[in-house]
Design an enzyme around this catalytic site. Structure first.
Site, PDB file in Angstrom:
ATOM      1  N   GLY A 183       0.819  -1.203   0.000  1.00  9.22           N
ATOM      2  CA  GLY A 183       0.000   0.000   0.000  1.00  9.22           C
ATOM      3  C   GLY A 183       0.851   1.250   0.000  1.00  9.22           C
ATOM      4  N   PRO A 184       0.220   2.389  -0.158  1.00  4.38           N
ATOM      5  CA  PRO A 184       0.948   3.661  -0.204  1.00  4.38           C
ATOM      6  C   PRO A 184       1.627   3.955   1.132  1.00  4.38           C
ATOM      7  CG  PRO A 184      -1.392   3.957  -0.721  1.00  4.38           C
ATOM      8  CD  PRO A 184      -1.227   2.556  -0.277  1.00  4.38           C
ATOM      9  N   PRO A 185       2.526   4.922   1.137  1.00  2.67           N
ATOM     10  CA  PRO A 185       3.242   5.244   2.369  1.00  2.67           C
ATOM     11  C   PRO A 185       2.302   5.762   3.456  1.00  2.67           C
ATOM     12  CG  PRO A 185       4.267   6.312   0.495  1.00  2.67           C
ATOM     13  CD  PRO A 185       2.984   5.738   0.008  1.00  2.67           C
ATOM     14  N   GLY A 186       2.636   5.454   4.676  1.00  2.37           N
ATOM     15  CA  GLY A 186       1.925   6.044   5.801  1.00  2.37           C
ATOM     16  C   GLY A 186       0.542   5.508   6.052  1.00  2.37           C
ATOM     17  N   VAL A 187       0.235   4.303   5.551  1.00  2.00           N
ATOM     18  CA  VAL A 187      -1.090   3.756   5.810  1.00  2.00           C
ATOM     19  C   VAL A 187      -1.060   2.717   6.930  1.00  2.00           C
ATOM     20  CG1 VAL A 187      -2.007   4.216   3.527  1.00  2.00           C
ATOM     21  CG2 VAL A 187      -0.828   2.057   3.971  1.00  2.00           C
ATOM     22  N   GLY A 188       0.105   2.551   7.522  1.00  2.13           N
ATOM     23  CA  GLY A 188       0.156   1.691   8.702  1.00  2.13           C
ATOM     24  C   GLY A 188       0.703   0.296   8.464  1.00  2.13           C
ATOM     25  N   LYS A 189       1.451   0.088   7.437  1.00  2.00           N
ATOM     26  CA  LYS A 189       1.986  -1.239   7.168  1.00  2.00           C
ATOM     27  C   LYS A 189       2.991  -1.651   8.242  1.00  2.00           C
ATOM     28  CE  LYS A 189       3.513  -0.032   3.102  1.00  2.00           C
ATOM     29  NZ  LYS A 189       3.057   1.371   3.129  1.00  2.00           N
ATOM     30  N   THR A 190       3.935  -0.753   8.461  1.00  6.13           N
ATOM     31  CA  THR A 190       4.950  -1.060   9.461  1.00  6.13           C
ATOM     32  C   THR A 190       4.315  -1.195  10.833  1.00  6.13           C
ATOM     33  OG1 THR A 190       6.546   0.172   8.159  1.00  6.13           O
ATOM     34  CG2 THR A 190       7.141  -0.309  10.434  1.00  6.13           C
TER      35      THR A 190
ATOM     36  N   SER B  89      -2.612   4.490 -18.734  1.00  7.31           N
ATOM     37  CA  SER B  89      -3.901   5.000 -18.268  1.00  7.31           C
ATOM     38  C   SER B  89      -4.087   6.487 -18.500  1.00  7.31           C
ATOM     39  CB  SER B  89      -4.088   4.673 -16.789  1.00  7.31           C
ATOM     40  OG  SER B  89      -3.249   5.475 -16.012  1.00  7.31           O
TER      41      SER B  89
ATOM     42  N   LYS C  21      -6.781   6.334  -7.180  1.00  8.52           N
ATOM     43  CA  LYS C  21      -6.947   7.469  -8.094  1.00  8.52           C
ATOM     44  C   LYS C  21      -8.118   8.332  -7.675  1.00  8.52           C
ATOM     45  CE  LYS C  21      -4.875   5.395 -12.212  1.00  8.52           C
ATOM     46  NZ  LYS C  21      -5.143   4.752 -13.497  1.00  8.52           N
TER      47      LYS C  21
HETATM   48  N1  LIG Z   1      -5.333   2.842  10.598  1.00  6.15           N
HETATM   49  C1  LIG Z   1      -4.485   3.457  11.401  1.00  6.15           C
HETATM   50  N2  LIG Z   1      -4.792   3.655  12.679  1.00  6.15           N
HETATM   51  C2  LIG Z   1      -3.938   4.282  13.490  1.00  6.15           C
HETATM   52  N3  LIG Z   1      -2.748   4.748  13.122  1.00  6.15           N
HETATM   53  C3  LIG Z   1      -2.381   4.585  11.850  1.00  6.15           C
HETATM   54  C4  LIG Z   1      -3.210   3.928  10.933  1.00  6.15           C
HETATM   55  N4  LIG Z   1      -2.591   3.893   9.751  1.00  6.15           N
HETATM   56  C5  LIG Z   1      -1.401   4.505   9.924  1.00  6.15           C
HETATM   57  N5  LIG Z   1      -1.266   4.915  11.184  1.00  6.15           N
HETATM   58  C6  LIG Z   1      -0.106   5.611  11.761  1.00  6.15           C
HETATM   59  O1  LIG Z   1       0.543   6.328  10.740  1.00  6.15           O
HETATM   60  C7  LIG Z   1       1.939   6.328  10.916  1.00  6.15           C
HETATM   61  C8  LIG Z   1       2.632   5.817   9.691  1.00  6.15           C
HETATM   62  O2  LIG Z   1       2.374   4.443   9.508  1.00  6.15           O
HETATM   63  P1  LIG Z   1       3.481   3.407   9.039  1.00  6.15           P
HETATM   64  O3  LIG Z   1       4.812   3.862   9.386  1.00  6.15           O
HETATM   65  O4  LIG Z   1       3.068   2.071   9.499  1.00  6.15           O
HETATM   66  O5  LIG Z   1       3.299   3.525   7.512  1.00  6.15           O
HETATM   67  P2  LIG Z   1       3.794   2.525   6.376  1.00  6.15           P
HETATM   68  O6  LIG Z   1       2.587   1.999   5.711  1.00  6.15           O
HETATM   69  O7  LIG Z   1       4.739   1.536   6.904  1.00  6.15           O
HETATM   70  O8  LIG Z   1       4.487   3.524   5.380  1.00  6.15           O
HETATM   71  P3  LIG Z   1       5.798   3.269   4.455  1.00  6.15           P
HETATM   72  O9  LIG Z   1       5.329   2.566   3.214  1.00  6.15           O
HETATM   73  O10 LIG Z   1       6.237   4.665   4.117  1.00  6.15           O
HETATM   74  O11 LIG Z   1       6.755   2.509   5.235  1.00  6.15           O
HETATM   75  C9  LIG Z   1       2.197   5.448  12.117  1.00  6.15           C
HETATM   76  O12 LIG Z   1       2.370   6.283  13.229  1.00  6.15           O
HETATM   77  C10 LIG Z   1       0.919   4.648  12.254  1.00  6.15           C
HETATM   78  O13 LIG Z   1       0.654   4.277  13.579  1.00  6.15           O
HETATM   79 MG   LIG Z   2       6.818   1.429   6.748  1.00  2.00          MG
END
Ligand SMILES: Nc1ncnc2c1ncn2[C@@H]1O[C@H](COP(=O)(O)OP(=O)(O)OP(=O)(O)O)[C@@H](O)[C@H]1O
Ligand SMILES: [Mg+2]
Length: 822
Positions: free
Chosen positions: A378-385, A701, A744
């Protein structure tokens, strides 16, 4: 041969009886006396001296004396080297003495004991043969009782006493004798006869008739002697202390060594080795590892610590000792609890959480969560890590994270062989060391950004790591020993699966996470990010609150992203500003509203860019799907007189360039319909540009968007400013489906667009959209490019420009299906 020698070692103090006899004899001294020349010694009155007699004439002399009155004159020789001294070789002053004892030694020489009686001086030489005989006069002491004399006497006594204390060869009785001798003259004689003075000094003393003078001279000599003795003693004691210091140190070291040996410490290296051995012994090493470590240990023991290899082996063993051989943590596979933990950490993400729970359920049945690999895409910052963290928390496993983004070298993963300088294990083994367990959750971040080059393919090493068939005996180059990775739960993350190597992807259970809508972001911000940041900034909810509208404003105008990473940063900014106010003494609660957001965060970062950009003809807004989530993309077309050349700029990939050509071809072939003169394209060059040139763009696209931009240009009509579009275009004008619809559409919503044009075949994807988005945007499903033009060039009042259309404009996907059948 000497005439006679003084028989050492010490002189005998005269007893009282002997003293009396000597007195008597002294009073009746005859006028002439036989002369015994003395070498290297002077005999003083009142003193006993043993002498050795060797010369024939002296033996005769003694024989005669002992046979007679036992009296003789002892006179010292000036020059000791003279064999048979004559009168001229003798001093003038000597001592009259009595022979007390005589012993004949078997070799024919004599030993005699003489006692000095009177100080005498030669008056006349009487005989030369068979020995010297002379006429003598007594030299009487000149003595005047006085304070000075007493002082001198005491001085000599005390000096003498000190010397006796210092000189080892003088018997202690002398001390008592010296203290008891009151007669100053006798004291001088005692001192002079006991000390080893120079013969000449002794002779001078003998010649001094004035007792005060004699005392002075004696004390002078004593002082000199004392100095020499003291110096000697000092040197001696210095030497001694030096010696003692060395000995002391040596002794202490010996003791230290003994203690260390007793404690099994030995020297530092020995201790280090011992410690290593103990650490290794304490581990439950697998057979092969045990053998290897024993072998290396014994090699280490035989190496001098200065050897280069010593450090290498020591580091190696240290690595073995720090790895968690056989250490595992117990899993918690309570599914209800798992759900709770996941909910605690993450907002919404229902589907993702379901997938994770399912995954855990399977693990529970198999009674082993390892062996399967999850991959969050998924895109950055969506909570994967952070989901990875949560899973570790759920299972109560240790967590370790490695990033393989940008890794091109296989050695990064698998380590360098030990022969390389500075070699160490690869990132996998290091992560396991950090995890301190054999079964941690190991998050492998950015697996889609792994590269490959001449240094080997990290993907193939990764394959081995992830493959349950092979990872039981994973071999790191550095360790060169099998390490069991089969209990590790691997979780990978990627922004896109497009660049994840196929074989890796095959082994993974892919879970897609998409970008968040505004409402979702608001929910995350309210429930998770804000409380987290408030706490991180040392604040409490009593001191600060952020209103929903404020959060929305931040989401809309200060961030533009699929995830919530920047949102979290902006919230952190707000908290920081508020914390500063509190620190500066602000009373009460700080309520962050929209006004405060603007004052805290400054001018907004994003605005209604789309409207401004598409104000002129020739610009259309496309929707793109990138690894960072969805984004809007402006496609610009420009024409100028020329020969029909096409220029394409903006870092476009091959596929995108081709689709640009296809778009131009389509417009050109339909120029009549668009109201263009037939030769317009022959007389103009067309330039298509996609700004934000630093970002590489690719994919088919953007076809419809490019065609729309060109059509807008040639018709001189601007494209409606609230429309974003996506779709692949065929040469016949058909619109083909594309991917990444959700991202998109979310991007369009973020950019403030109101309408979205999608290929008809993507209709199913509309179901996936959040209700909020479906409500806010209007969707047009297009089968052909004409459908696109129909909405793109519709005039503000709703009347359509140009041709009749088959456009379906829908408010929601649920109605879209029926709309299309119109
Ligand atoms: N659904 C959610 N509920 C609560 N916090 C979230 C949620 N999604 C993301 N966050 C918070 O957003 C921040 C960024 O998430 P994270 O580092 O996991 O992103 P990532 O998907 O790993 O991004 P990347 O691809 O850049 O590594 C974290 O502090 C995380 O706790
Ligand atoms: Mg990450």
């Amino acid at each position: 041969m000497t005439e006679h020698e003084q028989e050492p070692e010490y002189q005998v103090v005269v007893t009282e009886a002997e003293q009396e006899e000597a007195e008597r004899l002294g009073d009746e001294l005859p006028a002439t006396l036989p002369v015994l020349p003395l070498k290297e010694t002077v005999v003083f009155p009142e003193s006993m001296t043993p002498l050795a007699i060797g010369q024939e004439r002296s033996i005769k002399l003694i024989d005669d004396v002992v046979g007679g009155d036992r009296l003789l004159a002892l006179v010292t020789v000036r020059d000791e080297s003279v064999e048979a001294p004559g009168w001229d070789d003798l001093y003038e002053v000597g001592t009259a003495a009595v022979v007390h004892k005589m012993i004949r030694v078997p070799d024919g020489t004599l030993r005699i004991l003489v006692q000095g009686i009177r100080r005498i001086r030669i008056e006349r030489r009487v005989l030369d043969d068979p020995y010297l005989v002379g006429e003598f006069v007594e030299l009487r002491d000149r003595l005047e009782e006085s304070k000075e004399l007493e002082a001198l006497t005491r001085n000599v006594q005390s000096l003498f006493a000190r010397i006796i204390g210092l000189v080892p060869y003088l018997p202690e009785e002398l001390q008592i004798a010296a203290a008891n001798v009151d007669d100053p003259s006798a004291l001088c004689h005692l001192v002079a006869s006991t000390l080893r003075l120079k013969t000449q000094d002794k002779q001078e003393l003998l010649e001094l008739v004035d007792v005060a003078e004699r005392l002075r001279k004696t004390s002078l000599l004593l002082n000199g002697e004392l100095e020499v003795f003291e110096l000697g003693t000092k040197i001696q004691s210095q030497v001694q202390s030096e010696l003692e210091k060395g000995q002391r140190e040596f002794f202490l070291r010996q003791q230290l060594k003994a203690i260390q040996e007793e404690l099994g410490e030995g020297d530092p290296e020995q201790a280090e080795l011992q410690e290593l051995r103990e650490r290794l012994d304490a581990l439950e090493l697998p057979e092969e590892v045990k053998r290897a470590s024993d072998r290396e240990l014994s090699r280490l023991e035989r190496l001098p610590s200065a050897a280069a290899e010593y450090g290498v082996i020591r580091t190696y063993l240290d690595w073995i000792a720090t790895l968690p051989w056989g250490v595992t943590t117990a899993d918690n596979l309570d599914l209800d609890r798992a759900r709770r933990v996941l909910d605690e950490d993450h907002y919404d993400l229902e589907k993702v959480k379901d997938r994770i729970i399912e995954h855990l359920a399977v693990s529970k049945l198999r009674n082993d969560p390892s062996g399967q690999i999850l991959c969050f895409v998924g895109p950055p910052g969506v909570g994967k890590t952070s989901l990875g963290h949560s899973i570790a928390r759920t299972l109560e496993r240790k967590f370790s994270r490695i990033s393989v983004g940008g890794v091109r070298d296989e050695a990064e993963i698998r380590g360098h062989r030990r022969t390389y300088i500075g070699a160490m294990p690869g990132t996998i083994i290091r992560a396991l060391r950090d995890a301190e367990s054999m079964n941690p959750v190991l998050l492998i971040d950015e697996i889609d950004k792994m590269g490959a080059d001449v240094r080997g393919d990290p993907a193939s090493a990764m394959l081995e790591v992830l493959d349950p068939e092979q990872n039981r005996t994973f071999r790191d180059h550095y360790l060169d020993l099998p390490f069991d990775l089969s209990k590790v739960l691997f979780i990978c993350t990627a922004n896109t699966i497009d660049t994840v190597p196929g074989p890796l992807l095959d082994r993974m259970d892919v879970i897609a996470l998409s970008g968040y809508t505004e409402d979702e972001k608001l929910g995350i911000a309210k429930r998770y990010l804000t409380p987290k940041q408030i706490e991180a900034h040392g604040l409490t909810p009593e001191r600060i609150s952020i209103s929903d509208n404020a959060l929305r404003l931040v989401i809309r105008e200060y961030t533009r992203e699929a995830g919530v990473r920047n949102l979290e940063r902006r919230i952190a900014d707000l908290c920081r500003k508020a914390a500063r106010k509190v620190a500066e003494g602000h009373e009460g609660k700080i309520r962050v509203d929209e006004r405060r957001v603007r004052s805290f965060l400054g001018p907004r970062h994003f605005s209604g860019e789309a409207r401004r950009r598409t104000a002129d003809p020739g610009v259309a807004t496309g929707l793109a799907y990138t690894a960072a989530g969805g984004d809007v993309l402006f496609i610009e077309a420009q024409a100028y007189p020329g020969k029909g050349k096409l220029t394409i700029t903006g870092q476009l990939g091959e596929v995108m360039q081709e689709s640009a050509q296809a778009a131009v071809s389509w417009v050109r072939s339909h120029s009549g319909e668009l109201g263009l003169p037939d030769d317009w394209f022959a007389e103009h060059d067309v330039h298509i540009h996609v700004p934000a040139g630093a970002v590489p763009k690719d994919g088919p696209s953007a076809g419809v968007t490019m065609a729309t931009a060109i059509a807008s240009l040639v018709r001189g009509t601007p494209v409606a400013d609230d429309i974003g579009m996506t779709g692949e275009l065929t040469l016949t004008g058909q619109v083909l489906p594309i991917g990444g619809v959700r991202e998109k559409v979310l991007a369009a919503q973020r950019a403030g667009l109101k309408r979205v044009v999608l290929p008809s075949e993507n209709e199913v994807d509309l179901e996936e959209l959040p209700a909020e988005t479906r409500k806010e945007l209007r969707f047009t499903l297009a089968d052909s490019i004409q459908d696109v033009f129909a909405v793109a060039f519709a005039t503000a009042n709703g009347a359509q420009d140009g041709r009749p259309s088959s456009v379906k404009v829908e408010k929601s996907s649920s109605q879209a299906a029926s709309a299309r059948t119109q």
